[in-house]
Scaffold this active site. Sequence first.
Site, PDB file in Angstrom:
ATOM      1  N   PRO A 110       1.057  -1.164   0.029  1.00 59.76           N
ATOM      2  CA  PRO A 110      -0.199   0.043  -0.068  1.00 59.76           C
ATOM      3  C   PRO A 110       0.832   1.360  -0.140  1.00 59.76           C
ATOM      4  O   PRO A 110       2.007   1.234   0.165  1.00 59.76           O
ATOM      5  CB  PRO A 110      -0.585  -0.119   1.412  1.00 59.76           C
ATOM      6  N   GLU A 111       0.130   2.356  -0.176  1.00 58.40           N
ATOM      7  CA  GLU A 111       0.860   3.532  -0.049  1.00 58.40           C
ATOM      8  C   GLU A 111       1.441   4.021   1.074  1.00 58.40           C
ATOM      9  O   GLU A 111       2.720   4.772   1.021  1.00 58.40           O
ATOM     10  CB  GLU A 111      -0.002   4.827  -0.576  1.00 58.40           C
ATOM     11  N   ALA A 112       0.822   3.721   2.252  1.00 55.86           N
ATOM     12  CA  ALA A 112       1.522   3.918   3.441  1.00 55.86           C
ATOM     13  C   ALA A 112       0.803   2.704   4.522  1.00 55.86           C
ATOM     14  O   ALA A 112      -0.166   2.186   4.347  1.00 55.86           O
ATOM     15  CB  ALA A 112       0.921   5.129   3.889  1.00 55.86           C
TER      16      ALA A 112
END
Length: 322
Positions: free
Chosen positions: A190-192
Site C-alpha cells: 500500500p501507499e502507507a
Amino acid sequence: GIGRNWPWASGGSSILAEFGTLHLEFIHLSHLSGNPIFAEKVMNIRTVLNNLEKPQGLYPNYLNPSSGQWGQYHVSVGGLGDSFYEYLLKAWLMSDKTDLEAKKMYFDAVQAIETHLIRKSSRGLTYIAEWKGGLLEHKMGHLTCFAGGMFALGADEAPADLTQHYLQLGAEIARTCHESYNRTFVKLGPEAFRFDGGVEAIATRQNEKYYILRPEVVETYMYMWRLTHDPKYRKWAWEAVEALENHCRVNGGYSGLRDVYLKHDSYDDVQQSFFLAETIKYLYLIFSDDDLLPLEHWIFNTEAHLLPVLYPNKKEVEVNEK
Ligand SMILES: *[C@@H]1O[C@H](CO)[C@@H](O)[C@H](O)[C@H]1NC(C)=O
C-alpha cells in the site's frame, strides 16, 4: 525570472525534497558544459542548509525562501524529504568520494533519523516513522522504503565502524517493506502502512491502500541484492514481478490499483512514468549480472536515470560498460 511557492506548502515554504534534489544533475551539467555556474548554484543551497540550526539534527521538510527559516517542524524520510538524503549520499559517491561535506551531512542526518525516527515494532519490524514537532506518527510510506537501499549503499565507508550496522539496517527496512507487500491480497504494498492500533505494516485508512506501480521497494531489493547477494532479495523481487503480471497487467500496459487488499480488480487506469523508468529497470537489474551498470561507476538519480561517477582526481578512467 520570478519564483513563487504554492500556498499549501506550509505558508509559501519551499520543499526540502525539491531544492535538495538538484545536486547530481547540476554538478553533471557543469561537468559536461565546463561551466561552473550550475555547480555553484547547488553548492549554495548546500551551504545554506549546512549552516542552519536543525531541531535535534533533523531537517524539516519546509524552508521559507524569504526568511531563511524552517516552516512546520515536519520531518520525513518519505514524501517531501526523501531524495534530499538520497542526494547527499549520492553526491558523495558521484564525486568519487571527494565531496566530504556531503558525506558528513549524510551521516549526521542518518544518525539523527535513527535516534528520532526509526523504531522497532513489538513483533520486531524496524520502521521509519514521521516526526511532527517532536511527536511521532507511526506510519511509514511506500516512498520511505527506498531508504533501505540508501542505508546499504552508504554502508561501505560509514564512520565509526558502522558498516555492518547500516547494512543490517538496510536489510531490516527491506524486510519490513516486504512484509507490507506480503500482508496484502495482491502481494504489492500500500501507499502507507501503520504500526499503531494493533496493526503492523498494514494500511488502515482507505486513502492509503492504493499501489501506483511505485518502485521504492524493488529499488531497495536491488541495492540489497547487489550488496549482499542474499537470494531472498531475488525471491522477493520475483514475487513482485508475478504480482505485477497477475494484478496490474492490462491490455494497454500496466495499471495501478486502488486497493491492494481487495480480491477483485481495482484498476486506477494509469501507468505512471516511473513504472518504466524505475520499477521495471530495478527489477531488470536484480535479475542481471553485477557488471551491468556496476554501482561503483554509475549513480541512479532519484528517477533511476543514470549518471556516471565523476573521477576528478584521476587523469582518465575508462568506463566501458556494456
Ligand atoms: C507471506 O504470507 C504468507 C501467507 O499469505 C505466509 O504463509 C508467509 O509466511 C509470508 N511470508 C513472510 C516472509 O512473511
